[in-house]
Design an enzyme around this catalytic site. Sequence first.
Site, PDB file in Angstrom:
ATOM      1  N   LYS A 117       0.843  -1.204   0.000  1.00 30.98           N
ATOM      2  CA  LYS A 117       0.000   0.000   0.000  1.00 30.98           C
ATOM      3  C   LYS A 117       0.879   1.256   0.000  1.00 30.98           C
ATOM      4  O   LYS A 117       0.652   2.173  -0.754  1.00 30.98           O
ATOM      5  CB  LYS A 117      -0.908  -0.017   1.234  1.00 30.98           C
ATOM      6  N   LYS A 132      10.296   0.442  13.453  1.00 27.97           N
ATOM      7  CA  LYS A 132      10.798   0.922  12.156  1.00 27.97           C
ATOM      8  C   LYS A 132      11.735   2.108  12.363  1.00 27.97           C
ATOM      9  O   LYS A 132      12.729   2.272  11.664  1.00 27.97           O
ATOM     10  CB  LYS A 132       9.618   1.332  11.255  1.00 27.97           C
ATOM     11  N   HIS A 184      -2.502 -32.757  19.263  1.00 25.63           N
ATOM     12  CA  HIS A 184      -1.245 -33.445  19.609  1.00 25.63           C
ATOM     13  C   HIS A 184      -0.142 -32.442  19.897  1.00 25.63           C
ATOM     14  O   HIS A 184       1.033 -32.771  19.826  1.00 25.63           O
ATOM     15  CB  HIS A 184      -0.871 -34.371  18.449  1.00 25.63           C
ATOM     16  N   GLU A 189      11.021  -4.384   4.064  1.00 26.59           N
ATOM     17  CA  GLU A 189      11.164  -5.780   3.652  1.00 26.59           C
ATOM     18  C   GLU A 189      10.745  -5.951   2.196  1.00 26.59           C
ATOM     19  O   GLU A 189      11.456  -6.565   1.386  1.00 26.59           O
ATOM     20  CB  GLU A 189      10.303  -6.689   4.543  1.00 26.59           C
ATOM     21  N   GLY A 237      -4.734  -2.073   5.297  1.00 28.71           N
ATOM     22  CA  GLY A 237      -3.980  -3.177   4.706  1.00 28.71           C
ATOM     23  C   GLY A 237      -4.528  -4.532   5.113  1.00 28.71           C
ATOM     24  O   GLY A 237      -4.740  -5.419   4.286  1.00 28.71           O
ATOM     25  N   ARG A 238      -4.855  -4.687   6.416  1.00 28.85           N
ATOM     26  CA  ARG A 238      -5.309  -5.997   6.896  1.00 28.85           C
ATOM     27  C   ARG A 238      -6.730  -6.319   6.468  1.00 28.85           C
ATOM     28  O   ARG A 238      -7.242  -7.385   6.780  1.00 28.85           O
ATOM     29  CB  ARG A 238      -5.138  -6.069   8.402  1.00 28.85           C
ATOM     30  N   GLU A 262      -3.659  -6.436  15.235  1.00 32.36           N
ATOM     31  CA  GLU A 262      -3.215  -5.111  14.783  1.00 32.36           C
ATOM     32  C   GLU A 262      -4.379  -4.115  14.847  1.00 32.36           C
ATOM     33  O   GLU A 262      -4.175  -2.909  14.900  1.00 32.36           O
ATOM     34  CB  GLU A 262      -2.640  -5.173  13.363  1.00 32.36           C
TER      35      GLU A 262
END
Length: 554
Positions: free
Chosen positions: A203, A508, A380, A209, A263-264, A349
């Site tokens: 966005k 950041k 398990h 990254e 974004g999410r 978030e």
Amino acid sequence: MIDKNEWQALKDHQQCIAAIHMQQWFDENPDRFRHFSIQTENILFDYSKNRITAETIQLLCQLARALNLKEKIDSLFAGKLLNSTEKKPALHTALRNQKNHPVYVHGKDVMPDVNSVLEKMRTLVEKIHQQKWLGHTGKPIRDIINIGIGGSYLGSRMATHALSDFAKSNLRCHFISNIDSAHLHEVLNQIDPERALFIISSKSFTTLETMTNAKTIRLWLQQKLNSTQLSSHFLAVTANAKKAEEFGIPQEQIFPMWEWVGGRYSVWSAVGLPLAILIGMENFSEFLAGAHAMDNHFLHADFENNMPVIMALLGIWYINFFDAKSHAIIPYTHHLNYFQEHLQQADMESNGKNISHHGNEVNYATGPIIWGEQGCNGQHAFHQLLHQGKHLVPVDFILVAKSAKTFGPHHEILVASGLSQAQALLQGKSYQSAFGELIAEGFSTDDAAFLASHKTIPGNRPSNTLFVNEMTPYNLGSLLALYEHKIFVQGAIWNINSFDQWGVELGKQLLPKILNNLKNSENSSTENPSISQDGSTQGLIEHFKKIRDISCEK
Ligand code: F6P
């Protein structure tokens, strides 16, 4: 606490019923399942295995009404500036607005833009499916590689896996999110550079990254194809077209997203391009339609019969009145293997906040820790804690009724496993029952008495069961929208901004100085007194440099 009589009433009510075992309510009311379940066309929501009575639901809905929830829901769909700190709307619902009624942002109807991007997506998807989108050496695209992180990755990663049965046969989706070169090598070793289409999904088009990965991949491809004219191998999905053009993406290969979608919550936009390419635009439209159907249910069902509202209020009940700290998502379907990962960002978030809309620290709990694993794997791994630990962990079991592909009894065993885990959490096992079993197995009375306490299972542990008819694009859309609205309702009750994420900024901000510290060779603790780190960070930096600089003699 929230200063409302309805909140106090819930506190008092909790005192009254906290000691009652749910099993008792099932014994008293054979119709409990019917009373405490909600069904839409494609999802059955069974919430009868909760620490609730009819009065509980009534009090929770009274709290919701006292906090003007209906007005807040209408504001969400109407594009009000609910993201109060960034002064933005949160209009992910407009992305799936199949009725196409106008949705206004700053006085402009955004639906024409939404529809034009969907058309642009359709054109691309059809070109790829008709093998008309060719790479630099003239070969048709086969590998779709999404380069993105967070909301620019998790939703499409989850959905492409969930709907893999609907994939067009010759296409393969890959996802590069982390900055770790190991991740890059893992993916690049699987793909054919001549037939690779990279989607840089960001966005902001500034995320470290993603942009580092994009630049490295561009160089890798240039070396592989021995050319710098490689624009046919790159697309961009972004709200920052300028940055994408600066990167070298042709304008016609930039798919816009908008500032009024978080974004999410963006998988419904061109961020979902990997999904649209993999399953085709008809199926992607079905994905949108399923979400739109849940939107309508959320908008129009009264709270008592409103799936997202009840799911949300049950979460409030445990978090704020039973002090639960986490919520487990356990899908008994391999298709939803990445569902809880996506919900971790969507929920944590959004609601991992401590400040109210008014800027004051809240004095009550807010967003829970979201975690989980597909069943039967979790049984398990961590179900021991769910059954006999000291934590109260409400669970959402998600099951699928019809399985498109199954071997023999596998699907029935999977479903039976999920149902039995929910039943075990409800019923538990009494000391007397454990003791009797041990005696029947031939244990001595003393041994049985000792072991029985270890084999006693308290039960009375709450869970919801969501039964999805089958894993289709439409039903996945409904399921995801259900959780988006649950998250919204909880944020609305807590009076927090579910649509910003200031908490991720500090990391950041701190990174460049540490990165610079790591990069320079001299020991920064003396030569560069200006670089002041806390002792731990400084010590760790020096350790890194010491180990890194040891020649790899082994
Ligand atoms: O985690 C912070 C965040 O901004 C998320 O909200 C977002 O989904 C992710 O980073 C990626 O951001 P972008 O899409 O701008 O690269």
